[in-house]
Design an enzyme around this catalytic site. Structure first.
Site, PDB file in Angstrom:
ATOM      1  N   GLN A  83       7.177 -32.450  55.435  1.00 10.28           N
ATOM      2  CA  GLN A  83       6.424 -31.251  55.064  1.00 10.28           C
ATOM      3  C   GLN A  83       6.951 -29.989  55.704  1.00 10.28           C
ATOM      4  OE1 GLN A  83       2.513 -33.483  55.950  1.00 10.28           O
ATOM      5  NE2 GLN A  83       1.946 -32.048  54.356  1.00 10.28           N
ATOM      6  N   HIS A 129      12.926 -34.713  43.510  1.00 13.50           N
ATOM      7  CA  HIS A 129      14.151 -34.426  42.750  1.00 13.50           C
ATOM      8  C   HIS A 129      14.121 -35.011  41.342  1.00 13.50           C
ATOM      9  CE1 HIS A 129      16.414 -34.015  46.846  1.00 13.50           C
ATOM     10  NE2 HIS A 129      15.765 -32.906  46.525  1.00 13.50           N
ATOM     11  N   ARG A 138       1.855 -32.739  67.636  1.00 10.11           N
ATOM     12  CA  ARG A 138       2.066 -33.988  66.899  1.00 10.11           C
ATOM     13  C   ARG A 138       3.042 -33.727  65.764  1.00 10.11           C
ATOM     14  NH1 ARG A 138      -1.365 -36.551  62.282  1.00 10.11           N
ATOM     15  NH2 ARG A 138      -0.236 -38.502  61.988  1.00 10.11           N
ATOM     16  N   HIS A 148       5.298 -41.054  58.533  1.00  7.49           N
ATOM     17  CA  HIS A 148       4.375 -40.158  57.826  1.00  7.49           C
ATOM     18  C   HIS A 148       4.857 -40.013  56.391  1.00  7.49           C
ATOM     19  CE1 HIS A 148       1.289 -36.753  58.439  1.00  7.49           C
ATOM     20  NE2 HIS A 148       1.512 -36.824  57.141  1.00  7.49           N
ATOM     21  N   ASN A 157       0.832 -42.958  59.767  1.00  3.90           N
ATOM     22  CA  ASN A 157      -0.130 -41.937  59.387  1.00  3.90           C
ATOM     23  C   ASN A 157      -0.803 -42.339  58.072  1.00  3.90           C
ATOM     24  OD1 ASN A 157      -1.217 -39.045  59.537  1.00  3.90           O
ATOM     25  ND2 ASN A 157      -0.410 -39.182  57.469  1.00  3.90           N
ATOM     26  N   GLU A 158      -2.106 -42.606  58.133  1.00  8.00           N
ATOM     27  CA  GLU A 158      -2.947 -42.786  56.946  1.00  8.00           C
ATOM     28  C   GLU A 158      -2.517 -43.945  56.052  1.00  8.00           C
ATOM     29  OE1 GLU A 158      -3.607 -39.085  54.921  1.00  8.00           O
ATOM     30  OE2 GLU A 158      -4.763 -38.308  56.591  1.00  8.00           O
ATOM     31  N   ASN A 168      -7.740 -39.057  61.346  1.00 10.80           N
ATOM     32  CA  ASN A 168      -7.566 -37.852  60.523  1.00 10.80           C
ATOM     33  C   ASN A 168      -8.881 -37.633  59.789  1.00 10.80           C
ATOM     34  OD1 ASN A 168      -4.956 -37.664  61.347  1.00 10.80           O
ATOM     35  ND2 ASN A 168      -4.022 -37.959  59.333  1.00 10.80           N
ATOM     36  N   TYR A 214     -11.412 -34.798  57.741  1.00 10.51           N
ATOM     37  CA  TYR A 214     -11.492 -33.484  57.101  1.00 10.51           C
ATOM     38  C   TYR A 214     -12.850 -33.176  56.491  1.00 10.51           C
ATOM     39  CZ  TYR A 214      -6.405 -32.937  57.418  1.00 10.51           C
ATOM     40  OH  TYR A 214      -5.107 -32.805  57.872  1.00 10.51           O
ATOM     41  N   GLU A 259      -5.739 -35.155  63.057  1.00 10.27           N
ATOM     42  CA  GLU A 259      -5.675 -34.078  62.060  1.00 10.27           C
ATOM     43  C   GLU A 259      -7.069 -33.613  61.702  1.00 10.27           C
ATOM     44  OE1 GLU A 259      -3.476 -34.689  58.423  1.00 10.27           O
ATOM     45  OE2 GLU A 259      -1.932 -35.807  59.511  1.00 10.27           O
TER      46      GLU A 259
HETATM   47  C1  LIG Z   1     -16.898 -33.645  41.713  1.00 11.67           C
HETATM   48  C2  LIG Z   1     -16.234 -34.871  42.319  1.00 11.67           C
HETATM   49  C3  LIG Z   1     -17.012 -35.308  43.511  1.00 11.67           C
HETATM   50  C4  LIG Z   1     -16.392 -36.539  44.152  1.00 11.67           C
HETATM   51  C5  LIG Z   1     -15.033 -36.231  44.780  1.00 11.67           C
HETATM   52  C6  LIG Z   1     -14.021 -37.229  44.287  1.00 11.67           C
HETATM   53  C7  LIG Z   1     -14.024 -38.440  45.156  1.00 11.67           C
HETATM   54  C8  LIG Z   1     -13.204 -38.249  46.400  1.00 11.67           C
HETATM   55  C9  LIG Z   1     -12.937 -39.526  47.071  1.00 11.67           C
HETATM   56  C10 LIG Z   1     -12.495 -39.322  48.510  1.00 11.67           C
HETATM   57  C11 LIG Z   1     -11.041 -38.962  48.620  1.00 11.67           C
HETATM   58  C12 LIG Z   1     -10.708 -38.449  49.971  1.00 11.67           C
HETATM   59  C13 LIG Z   1      -9.229 -38.344  50.053  1.00 11.67           C
HETATM   60  C14 LIG Z   1      -8.817 -37.387  51.120  1.00 11.67           C
HETATM   61  C15 LIG Z   1      -7.844 -37.713  51.931  1.00 11.67           C
HETATM   62  C16 LIG Z   1      -7.358 -36.712  52.933  1.00 11.67           C
HETATM   63  O1  LIG Z   1      -8.192 -36.736  54.062  1.00 11.67           O
HETATM   64  C17 LIG Z   1      -5.938 -37.033  53.352  1.00 11.67           C
HETATM   65  N1  LIG Z   1      -5.094 -37.234  52.183  1.00 11.67           N
HETATM   66  C18 LIG Z   1      -5.426 -35.895  54.153  1.00 11.67           C
HETATM   67  O2  LIG Z   1      -4.031 -36.086  54.307  1.00 11.67           O
HETATM   68  C19 LIG Z   1      -3.553 -35.543  55.514  1.00 11.67           C
HETATM   69  O3  LIG Z   1      -3.961 -34.204  55.476  1.00 11.67           O
HETATM   70  C20 LIG Z   1      -3.071 -33.145  55.159  1.00 11.67           C
HETATM   71  C21 LIG Z   1      -3.755 -32.170  54.225  1.00 11.67           C
HETATM   72  O4  LIG Z   1      -3.971 -32.788  52.999  1.00 11.67           O
HETATM   73  C22 LIG Z   1      -1.749 -33.630  54.634  1.00 11.67           C
HETATM   74  O5  LIG Z   1      -0.860 -32.565  54.430  1.00 11.67           O
HETATM   75  C23 LIG Z   1      -1.198 -34.597  55.665  1.00 11.67           C
HETATM   76  O6  LIG Z   1       0.154 -34.958  55.422  1.00 11.67           O
HETATM   77  C24 LIG Z   1      -2.062 -35.846  55.649  1.00 11.67           C
HETATM   78  O7  LIG Z   1      -1.841 -36.587  56.838  1.00 11.67           O
END
Ligand SMILES: CCCCCCCCCCCCC/C=C/[C@@H](O)[C@@H](N)CO[C@@H]1O[C@H](CO)[C@@H](O)[C@H](O)[C@H]1O
Length: 498
Positions: free
Chosen positions: A30, A50, A88, A133, A177-178, A320, A322, A390
């Site tokens: 990233q 790519h 990190r 990652h 990571n994740e 992590n 959010y 995170e």
């Molecule tokens: C109207 C709809 C309502 C329901 C919503 C849909 C259902 C959602 C289901 C939950 C999905 C959560 C997925 C989220 C995951 C993130 O926490 C994760 N992908 C974050 O990734 C990390 O964060 C950074 C920012 O995105 C990223 O750049 C980094 O590389 C990751 O480690």
């Protein structure tokens, strides 16, 4: 205390512990750029960007990104400006091992990370290194990647080399990571590289191999390196909070099932007393697999020997976190591919419109989010040491440097972290995502998380502190969240001693 006839509101200053580690986080693909510089091999994200450019929102790549490969000294200067205790970052496996295997070490890649680590240590900034990652060497993906039963051996060889080359100075290691994003999105879906999209078995087979790989690397570290290097090794799991929409037993059970699908299948084998997969999802998938004509469960069982090998393979739990979601047994359901993990658990997910949205569809500002996630993990896994590895807020590129909503988010998240600490959570540190704007995977540069803005149009990828950087700097310096603090101006500086 009475002043002028009224009770003055004394500011109850809550402090983070003096040994609490404040930092910021990034990842190799990233921010680094230098996608093929000095012998680096192709990764699965190089390949996606790519060859499937149409799958990236702004048709961009991480070929240059924030060009940390050439700007790492400016990044360390920003860490000094913020007064960070730690930073990190991740190693790009294919920068060190271009074809992924131990037979071909790229010394120029090792040198880059040695230079970054040495620059940080010059200013007493602790490296917190993520071994993986998401950027698998493409040559290993050509052999099946995480679906290949040999993956744990490939990964252990890579981890051992990292411990050998950097472990004299790196004392905090994260194996993966994740796992959710690696397995569910990369192998069970299409939203992350390598886009295998085997919705029936991808998540589960990748998950088992990832967990075995983690355990092999952890045990190698503890047996052969920890006695002399005295570091710690853990894993980072994406733990967003999934709570029940109502207090009905059905919704409570539905929420537990969704938590198991999102992160329990990766945490239970490592952190639970029982070990192995979470009981409920394991029974559901086994039953449905037979009904669907599979000879065995789509969730491949651990042998008793594997269960024991994996259990307890941690020095800390990297979280992590959010956002939060509310789960219903019967409402807000959407169609998921059948078979797939979300069809297996078959629950609905909802977010109240009052929860402020960010630029990321999945990220809203939910109340007590950090507290709910961490206290649940504390109770479930007997309060291991935790690091928030995170946590951050996204905006669109045109948002101003005066990022007041991000400041509201950070102050709320850090207050929730203090609430968790007061509730007894063994929280050791917090890494803001992210130090600087970076390549947000298939959303390219359309989403910004940085405390520092990056001008991706400028040759030198100019970094500029947002207002949130000044607010975070003050919290790091004082260990107090002062809701009224305002920076005098937007000119950043380095405090003496940093
Ligand atoms: C109207 C709809 C309502 C329901 C919503 C849909 C259902 C959602 C289901 C939950 C999905 C959560 C997925 C989220 C995951 C993130 O926490 C994760 N992908 C974050 O990734 C990390 O964060 C950074 C920012 O995105 C990223 O750049 C980094 O590389 C990751 O480690």
């Amino acid at each position: 205390m009475l002043i002028g006839g009224c009770l003055a509101q004394q500011k109850q200053e809550r402090h983070f512990p003096s040994d609490f580690i404040f930092g910021a986080a990034t990842s190799a693909y990233q921010v680094e750029g230098g996608w093929n510089a000095d012998g680096k091999g192709e990764s699965i994200w190089d390949r996606l960007a790519h060859t499937k450019i149409q799958d990236v929102l702004d048709q961009s790549t991480g070929d240059i990104a924030a060009d940390t490969y050439n700007n790492y000294k400016r990044d360390v200067e920003m860490m000094r400006e913020l007064g960070l205790d730690a930073y990190r970052f991740s190693l790009a496996w294919s920068r060190i091992l271009p074809d992924g295997t131990i037979n071909n070490i790229n010394e120029a890649g090792v040198t880059f990370y040695n230079n970054l680590i040495d620059e940080m240590l010059k200013y007493n900034i602790k490296p917190l290194v993520t071994l993986y990652h998401w950027d698998l060497p493409q040559k290993l993906q050509d052999l099946g990647g995480f679906m290949n039963p040999l993956f744990p051996e490939w990964y252990e060889d890579y981890a051992r080399l990292a411990f050998e080359r950097f472990g004299d100075r790196v004392k905090l290691w994260i194996t993966f990571n994740e796992p959710r994003e690696i397995c569910y999105e990369g192998y069970g879906g299409y939203t992350k590289a390598p886009q295998v999209n085997r919705t029936d078995i991808g998540t589960y087979h990748c998950g088992k191999n990832l967990i075995l790989a983690h355990a092999k690397a952890y045990r190698t570290y503890v047996t052969h390196f920890k006695p002399t290097q005295n570091g710690e090794c853990g894993i980072t799991i994406s733990v967003n909070w999934f709570g029940p929409l109502t207090d009905s037993k059905e919704d409570e059970y539905a929420a537990e099932l969704r938590r198991q699908a999102e992160w329990g299948i990766y945490a239970e084998p490592i952190f639970s007393e029982e070990g192995g997969w979470p009981k409920e999802i394991s029974e559901i998938v086994a039953k449905k697999s037979i009904e669907q004509g599979y000879k065995t469960s789509r969730l491949p069982e651990f042998t008793n020997e594997e269960k024991k090998f994996v259990q307890g393979t941690y020095d800390f739990f990297g979280v992590n976190h959010y956002s939060s979601y509310l789960v219903s047994a019967n409402e807000h359901k959407v169609d998921h591919p059948v078979p797939s993990i979300l069809a297996d658990v078959d629950v609905g997910v909802y977010r109240p419109p009052a929860w402020m949205p960010s630029a990321s569809t999945w990220l809203v500002m939910a109340p007590n989010s950090v507290y709910n996630a961490l206290t649940h993990l504390m109770r479930k896994y007997n309060n291991p040491p935790f690091y928030i590895t995170e946590n951050g807020w996204s905006e669109h590129p045109e948002a101003p440097l005066i990022d007041n909503v991000r400041i509201i988010y950070y102050r709320a998240a850090l207050n929730s972290a203090l609430d968790a600490i007061e509730a007894g959570v063994n929280l050791k540190g917090y890494m803001a995502w992210s130090l600087l704007d970076n390549y947000e995977w298939t959303e390219g540069y359309t989403i910004r998380f940085g405390l520092y803005q990056v001008d991706f149009e400028s040759e030198q990828r100019t970094r500029t502190a947002r207002k949130s950087a000044f607010i975070y700097k003050q919290i790091v310096k004082t260990r107090v969240i002062d809701p009224d603090y305002e920076p005098d101006n937007m000119t950043m500086w380095i405090d003496e001693g940093h």
